[in-house]
Design an enzyme around this catalytic site. Structure first.
Site, PDB file in Angstrom:
ATOM      1  CG  HIS A 181     -10.848  -2.587   3.196  1.00 31.04           C
ATOM      2  ND1 HIS A 181     -11.432  -1.336   2.864  1.00 31.04           N
ATOM      3  CD2 HIS A 181     -10.139  -2.515   4.120  1.00 31.04           C
ATOM      4  CE1 HIS A 181     -10.771  -0.513   3.620  1.00 31.04           C
ATOM      5  NE2 HIS A 181     -10.028  -1.089   4.337  1.00 31.04           N
ATOM      6  CD  GLU A 187      -5.668   2.660   8.454  1.00 32.06           C
ATOM      7  OE1 GLU A 187      -5.633   3.057   9.368  1.00 32.06           O
ATOM      8  OE2 GLU A 187      -5.186   2.770   7.241  1.00 32.06           O
ATOM      9  CG  ASN A 188     -10.015   2.444   5.919  1.00 28.88           C
ATOM     10  OD1 ASN A 188      -9.875   1.334   6.041  1.00 28.88           O
ATOM     11  ND2 ASN A 188      -8.893   3.496   5.191  1.00 28.88           N
ATOM     12  CG  ASN A 216      -1.964   2.013   5.661  1.00 26.10           C
ATOM     13  OD1 ASN A 216      -3.084   1.301   5.902  1.00 26.10           O
ATOM     14  ND2 ASN A 216      -2.270   2.659   4.192  1.00 26.10           N
ATOM     15  CG  HIS A 217      -5.240   5.123   5.338  1.00 26.17           C
ATOM     16  ND1 HIS A 217      -4.354   5.995   4.427  1.00 26.17           N
ATOM     17  CD2 HIS A 217      -5.719   4.275   4.536  1.00 26.17           C
ATOM     18  CE1 HIS A 217      -4.485   5.318   3.347  1.00 26.17           C
ATOM     19  NE2 HIS A 217      -5.164   4.515   3.398  1.00 26.17           N
ATOM     20  CG  ASP A 238     -10.001  -2.586   7.799  1.00 26.63           C
ATOM     21  OD1 ASP A 238      -9.933  -3.745   8.544  1.00 26.63           O
ATOM     22  OD2 ASP A 238      -8.914  -2.186   7.669  1.00 26.63           O
TER      23      ASP A 238
END
Length: 260
Positions: free
Chosen positions: A177, A39-40, A67-68, A8
């Site tokens: 993470h 994702e992040n 999920n984000h 990530d």
């Protein structure tokens, strides 16, 4: 064939680290294809058009999420038109985007499946039956199949790894993470690791400012989390060395690089 799967990417510092290290790794280790979890990437939550393009320019071939994925509204500008941008496949039918892709590279077709866990996360369709269905759907069109399982619980990730063992080339976990030290080839030939880890600020609470996260734990109040943008960074990934004859992973090598 050598495939790099990167954990990530978190915020601006993570993007910068990805952009700086990936080209060097590709040249040094003769890497053919790069899969990265974005994702992040956009300030810690989701993707934007510009951050997605930044990952591509840094060396990504396929970008997965989790999920984000819906955290930034301009994701809807690209989620249906970018062929190698994925959202979790087990969102309900009719959701924008796609949960798998087939990436052609030289004489090989590489299938990549993005799946979201449901233990300690919001309710979603079963990741096991969804993954199994997609594998059946694409296995005749793919030489290699990779699964990014974006999930919280280690037991859920391990279970999916064994569930798909022998049916796919690799199952890698993302989301927590924190890189795990359990990379291995499962009994029926599938490469596995519970979590790739994070690409971002090393001295952080999974990417966030440590003081703001500690305050949340002490007070039990949801405050504003800060995101550090400077400091020593970490680059977390695995490198899959895949046999061209069998399309099975010969080696899964864990990569953990701390920048100066």
């Amino acid at each position: 064939m050598k495939i790099l799967m990167v954990g990530d990417v978190f915020g601006r510092a993570g993007r910068k680290t990805f952009d700086e290290i990936t080209p060097k790794l590709k040249a040094e280790k003769k890497i053919d294809v790069v899969v990265v979890n974005g994702e992040n990437a956009a300030h810690g939550k989701g993707l934007t058009v510009s951050t997605f393009n930044e990952l591509l320019s840094g060396g990504a071939d396929i970008v997965t999420t989790g999920n984000h994925v819906w955290s930034n509204k301009d994701i809807f500008e690209i989620i249906d038109r970018e062929p190698f941008l994925l959202r979790p496949a087990n969102y309900p039918e009719g959701t924008e985007g796609k949960g798998f892709c087939i990436f052609p590279y030289r004489s090989k077709n590489i299938g990549v499946i993005n799946i979201l866990g449901r233990t300690f996360l919001n309710p979603i369709d079963c990741p096991f039956t969804c993954a199994e269905k997609i594998v059946r759907q694409i296995k005749n069109d793919c030489d290699i199949i990779l699964v990014d399982f974006h999930a919280e619980a280690t037991s859920e990730k391990l279970s999916l790894g064994f569930f798909l063992d022998g049916k796919v080339t690799a199952v890698v976990g993302t989301h927590t993470h924190v890189q795990t030290a359990d990379e291995r080839i499962l009994p029926n030939g599938t490469a596995y690791i519970t979590d790739l880890g994070m690409t971002g600020i090393l001295n952080s609470a999974i990417g966030l400012d440590v003081k703001s996260v500690i305050q949340k734990f002490i007070t039990c109040r949801q405050g504003k989390f800060l995101i550090p943008e400077k400091g020593t960074c970490v680059y977390s990934a695995v490198l899959l060395d895949i046999d061209d004859a069998t399309n099975k992973a010969k080696v899964i090598e864990r990569i953990y690089i701390v920048t100066e």
